[in-house]
Design an enzyme around this catalytic site. Structure first.
Site, PDB file in Angstrom:
ATOM      1  CB  VAL C  77      -8.503 -19.145   4.321  1.00  0.00           C
ATOM      2  CG1 VAL C  77      -7.233 -18.532   4.884  1.00  0.00           C
ATOM      3  CG2 VAL C  77      -9.400 -19.648   5.451  1.00  0.00           C
ATOM      4  CB  CYS C  78      -7.154 -14.093   1.752  1.00  0.00           C
ATOM      5  SG  CYS C  78      -5.925 -13.278   0.727  1.00  0.00           S
ATOM      6  CB  ILE C  79      -4.022 -18.174  -1.079  1.00  0.00           C
ATOM      7  CG1 ILE C  79      -2.834 -19.123  -1.055  1.00  0.00           C
ATOM      8  CG2 ILE C  79      -3.926 -17.206  -2.245  1.00  0.00           C
ATOM      9  CD1 ILE C  79      -2.831 -20.131  -2.179  1.00  0.00           C
TER      10      ILE C  79
END
Lengths: 120, 103, 130
Positions: C77-79
């Protein structure tokens, strides 16, 4: 290993986060040294209008971030000419220098030259 | 090298499919998914352009079967549209060098 | 073949999230390798383990978790896009002094560099947009 990657940007700024977050992905890819091309197409050409002032929304100005692309060595910048024409725009009035106009046939050729197509 | 194009928007509502049609070239495949499968209807504003794409420009046109079925479209689609399931979707993505998602 | 999947679509809101899941399941059934699944933009909500759909609806987060466990998938998941949408793991919740975390344990919070790395090594990249 360097890959030929085309970012096709087809969405207008501000109404959704796509354009902003596409630019973040684009810059990250550039930092990691990939062979990047960028194509503005359909409503994506609206990202290139000068005098954007989204401070009242408030949002960050996308066009000024886009003009940083050459600093990241992203220099293969294309705009789909029929998309501009359909919106009553000309390349000369856009906020980004060095844009190359492409016909639909040219875009098909550009697609065919890539390792990966990333669409935003 | 050829491209698989996927389109997930209805041509009755948006220009997405038209944009894709203008960029497809011979040897490419176009797969209609999600609301894109409404583009398989003969009444779609893009119907003639899609027929020409298949017959004259040698683009392979497909629609995703579960998405047709979900929308009650199985028996309503144009006969120049081929139907594939998810295995077909995967196979198309391996047969073409790149995948362009139009959404 | 080695596939990298990018998912930009929110679960429960648009079908694209389900399309991506079906596609990933079929890839794995057919013996392809999914080297990374990268959730970006509204796709990051897929990692929210607090999502509680009614029993007669598909629980897409659970479905991804099960797939990730079964195949040891690298599900990222893209931070940056996740934090602003309130998707946090325990470490980030502590860092930002938030009262709770919600990222399912099968998901990793990481940066766009992980995505670029997957793009570099993949034979095919497939995007699932909203």
């Amino acid at each position: 290993m360097s890959r030929k990657v085309l970012f096709t940007l087809r969405h207008a700024p501000y109404g959704s986060a796509i354009a902003r977050e596409a630019l973040d992905a684009l810059l990250a890819t550039a930092v990691f040294g990939q062979d990047i091309s960028v194509l503005f197409m359909d409503d994506g050409v609206f990202q290139l209008l000068p005098e954007q002032a989204p401070g009242g929304l408030p949002q960050k100005t996308l066009s000024s971030s886009l003009s940083a692309l050459p600093l990241y060595d992203v220099e293969k910048l294309y705009v789909h000419a029929p998309s501009l024409e359909a919106r009553g725009l000309t390349r000369d009035e856009l906020a980004l220098d060095g844009l190359v106009s492409l016909s639909s046939e040219d875009v098909a050729t550009l697609f065919s030259e890539q390792d990966h197509l990333l669409s935003f | 090298m050829s491209t698989l194009h996927t389109v997930n928007k209805s041509p009755f509502a948006q220009q997405t499919l038209t944009s894709c049609i203008n960029i497809c070239r011979a040897g490419d495949a176009l797969l209609l998914i999600e609301d894109g499968v409404y583009g398989a209807l003969p009444s779609a504003p893009t119907a003639q352009a899609l027929k020409a794409l298949v017959n004259d420009r040698k683009v392979h046109l497909f629609a995703l079967e579960p998405d047709l079925q979900a929308r009650g479209l199985n028996d309503r689609i144009s006969d120049w549209v081929k139907v594939v399931d998810y295995s077909g979707f995967v196979q198309l993505s391996t047969e073409h060098k790149t995948v362009q998602s139009w959404y | 073949m080695k596939f990298a999947l990018a998912i930009y679509a929110a679960p429960f809101s648009v079908q694209a999230s389900q399309t991506a899941l079906h596609f990933a399941q079929t890839l794995l059934e057919q013996g392809h390798e999914v080297i990374r699944v990268f959730f970006y933009q509204d796709g990051v909500h897929t990692g929210n383990q607090l999502a509680t759909p009614p029993q007669d609806e598909q629980d897409i987060t659970q479905a991804w978790r099960a797939l990730a466990r079964a195949h040891q998938l690298d599900v990222v998941v893209c931070i940056a896009t996740a934090l602003k949408r309130g998707i946090l793991n325990e470490e980030e919740a502590q860092r930002y002094q938030q009262p709770a975390s919600n990222l399912a344990p099968e998901f990793t919070l990481s940066g766009l560099g992980q995505w670029v790395e997957a793009v570099v090594h993949a034979d095919r990249v497939v995007t699932f947009g909203a």
